[in-house]
Design a protein around this motif. Structure first.
Motif, PDB file in Angstrom:
ATOM      1  N   ASN A 148       1.013  -1.160  -0.099  1.00  0.00           N
ATOM      2  CA  ASN A 148      -0.397  -0.127   0.199  1.00  0.00           C
ATOM      3  C   ASN A 148       1.089   1.488  -0.011  1.00  0.00           C
ATOM      4  OD1 ASN A 148      -1.408   1.938   0.995  1.00  0.00           O
ATOM      5  ND2 ASN A 148      -3.276   0.528   1.850  1.00  0.00           N
ATOM      6  N   ILE A 157       0.765   3.936   0.968  1.00  0.00           N
ATOM      7  CA  ILE A 157       1.102   5.321   1.775  1.00  0.00           C
ATOM      8  C   ILE A 157       1.456   4.902   3.068  1.00  0.00           C
ATOM      9  CG2 ILE A 157      -0.911   6.625   3.234  1.00  0.00           C
ATOM     10  CD1 ILE A 157      -3.332   6.878   1.266  1.00  0.00           C
ATOM     11  N   TYR A 160      -7.917   3.981   1.980  1.00  0.00           N
ATOM     12  CA  TYR A 160      -6.263   3.984   1.609  1.00  0.00           C
ATOM     13  C   TYR A 160      -6.313   4.392   0.312  1.00  0.00           C
ATOM     14  CZ  TYR A 160      -4.039   3.896   5.678  1.00  0.00           C
ATOM     15  OH  TYR A 160      -3.545   3.811   7.053  1.00  0.00           O
ATOM     16  N   ARG A 161      -7.519   3.608  -0.701  1.00  0.00           N
ATOM     17  CA  ARG A 161      -7.531   3.750  -1.888  1.00  0.00           C
ATOM     18  C   ARG A 161      -7.608   5.354  -2.675  1.00  0.00           C
ATOM     19  NH1 ARG A 161      -6.414   0.352  -6.342  1.00  0.00           N
ATOM     20  NH2 ARG A 161      -6.967  -1.417  -4.739  1.00  0.00           N
ATOM     21  N   TYR A 196      -5.720   7.920  -0.996  1.00  0.00           N
ATOM     22  CA  TYR A 196      -3.839   7.650  -2.664  1.00  0.00           C
ATOM     23  C   TYR A 196      -4.699   8.545  -3.298  1.00  0.00           C
ATOM     24  CZ  TYR A 196      -0.412   6.635  -5.707  1.00  0.00           C
ATOM     25  OH  TYR A 196       0.616   6.602  -6.747  1.00  0.00           O
ATOM     26  N   MET A 217       3.835   8.613  -4.529  1.00  0.00           N
ATOM     27  CA  MET A 217       4.203   9.039  -3.311  1.00  0.00           C
ATOM     28  C   MET A 217       5.733   9.800  -3.358  1.00  0.00           C
ATOM     29  SD  MET A 217       1.671   8.144  -2.159  1.00  0.00           S
ATOM     30  CE  MET A 217       2.778   8.634   0.695  1.00  0.00           C
TER      31      MET A 217
END
Length: 480
Positions: free
Chosen positions: A315, A317, A358-359, A362, A435
């Motif tokens: 993931n 993040i 989370y997706r 992001y 990121m």
């Protein structure tokens, strides 16, 4: 030398220069202090509980009509072995309460999962052991904390520093509250356990948003890791406000743990006195004097499944947060223009069921003028109020939606303190680039490219197994 680093479910090799590379593995490179012998562990824990620091013993704090709450940490840390701290301390505390006249029906055990996903029945069993589980689970006396269940939360206003304090109502109303903690190195305020446990494990996202935010985590007093930062003060003031409003102290029982989650020492009693006592012992294991010179490059690997769960190492993040945690822990031994290189399969696996928000978080970072992670902070409240994510947290073992924002607050620190960050071996490198990482196919390629930042003869700190063991905070050999 050839060093193997974690890479998904496997390993990736790096060929590193013998004369410029130091390898550190917690508990191996420099041994931990000795743990309490297994045959003496129960008695050592019992003596700690019977002779608490700064508080009366349990038999003077409870009686027949008392309601008791035992708060214990979730699966993320602490060990699952038969003589783990939870499995050793909780039966002794229960025994002392029952001997003093407390009725079994008046005892509640609460897993302090905070914004983490709730622990499953089998996870609770593995944490507590069969005996305690079977005695209390089937009568509904073992539960997870639910930070969105307002029928079991109480708003205590703000503490002396104006931090909002919202806590578990069952804990608030109990006559006696025992908190089982683990004094292990933590990038957030130096150590787990103590008042960090209560300030994060049995509260609400609004309380956690007072300290897991850029305004606190990006201050100069946060990195390198220490126990005197504003974040640590907030843990203390929030928890002490709980105690003030409850009209009683938490009875803390914290174990200093080694690399294998074995107890080095156990301290019980009042948090304000347990914390410094346990830290003094833990410092000998956690703040390790190691480096003769500062390093130019830090190298480590990410497994797919660690700490928060399966997907932590894929993931994007979480990858950024884990990278930043390494900087927080080891900044004392890294040069100001240092480079970080790590292996990760980074395949786009967010594990949406366990980390449901989370997706979307992001994706939002990739849009709408969000240049750096701190730009995302203003969206935390909006995500925290999204009902489908709240429902996933409450009823389907998902992490709370605000958790992603607390991770992003930490995640910025790698960018802040590094000249460049390389993700090696990504299956879907776009997620890594999203990121802010540079991407290369091998350690050799990343090391070659890094020469533009650190020159042709960099000193390298290699950290294999860094996410497979209980981490330390590296220091210079002279103690800095």
């Amino acid at each position: 030398m050839v060093v193997k680093f974690e890479y998904g479910e496997g390993l990736m090799e790096a060929v590193l220069p013998d004369d410029r590379t130091d390898v550190f593995i917690p508990g191996e490179t420099i041994p931990d202090p000795p743990c309490i012998p297994a045959d003496a562990l129960e008695e050592a824990t019992r003596q700690s509980i019977l002779h608490p620091i700064g508080m009366e013993p349990i038999h003077k704090l409870v009686r027949k009509s008392s309601t008791v709450c035992i708060v214990f940490p979730d699966r993320v840390k602490g060990g699952f072995q038969a003589n783990s701290h939870r499995k050793t301390a909780i039966p002794i505390i229960l025994e002392e309460c029952l001997k003093a006249g407390v009725e079994k029906k008046d005892i509640q055990l609460i897993c302090s999962n905070g914004l983490h996903r709730k622990n499953t029945k089998e996870e609770i069993r593995s944490i507590l052991g069969d005996q305690i589980f079977n005695e209390y689970w089937w009568t509904g006396q073992i539960v997870n904390h639910d930070s969105e269940d307002w029928s079991n939360l109480v708003d205590l206003g703000t503490d002396e520093d104006h931090n909002p304090v919202i806590m578990n109502k069952k804990v608030f109303e109990s006559d006696f509250v025992a908190c089982i903690g683990h004094t292990t190195g933590n990038p957030y305020g130096g150590y787990s356990g103590g008042y960090k446990h209560t300030a994060t494990g049995i509260t609400h996202w609004k309380s956690i948003a007072s300290h897991h935010v850029p305004a606190v985590m990006h201050r100069d007093d946060f990195t390198p890791v220490n126990s005197h930062s504003l974040m640590r003060r907030k843990f203390d003031t929030i928890s002490m406000h709980m105690e003030k409003r409850m009209g009683r102290k938490f009875f803390m029982c914290d174990a200093v743990l080694d690399t294998k989650a074995r107890q080095i020492a156990v301290f019980s009693g009042y948090g304000q006195e347990v914390q410094p006592a346990s830290w003094a012992v833990a410092d000998k294991r956690t703040y390790v004097s190691f480096a003769a010179q500062k390093y130019d490059i830090m190298i480590f690997g990410m497994p797919q499944n660690f700490h928060y769960g399966n997907g932590m190492g894929t993931n994007p993040i979480f990858i950024m947060q884990a990278a930043s945690a390494q900087i927080i822990r080891h900044k004392r031994v890294m040069k100001d223009n240092c480079v970080m290189i790590f292996s990760s399969i980074c395949n786009g696996y967010f594990h949406d069921q366990e980390f449901p928000s989370y997706r979307e978080t992001y994706d939002l970072f990739q849009q709408d003028y969000h240049q750096t992670l701190p730009d995302m902070a203003d969206h935390g409240e909006a995500f925290a109020m999204k009902q489908h994510y709240i429902d996933a947290y409450r009823f389907n073992y998902g992490f709370h939606p605000y958790h992603a924002f607390s991770m992003m607050s930490c995640g910025h620190l790698a960018e802040k303190h590094c000249s460049a960050i390389y993700c090696v071996g990504a299956y879907e490198p776009g997620f890594a680039r999203g990121m802010g990482f540079k991407t290369r196919s091998s350690f050799a390629e990343a090391l070659q490219d890094a020469t533009k930042y650190v020159g042709s003869s960099p000193r390298i700190l290699a950290l294999p197994l860094t996410f497979k063991t209980a981490a330390v905070h590296l220091c210079m050999k002279d103690g800095r």
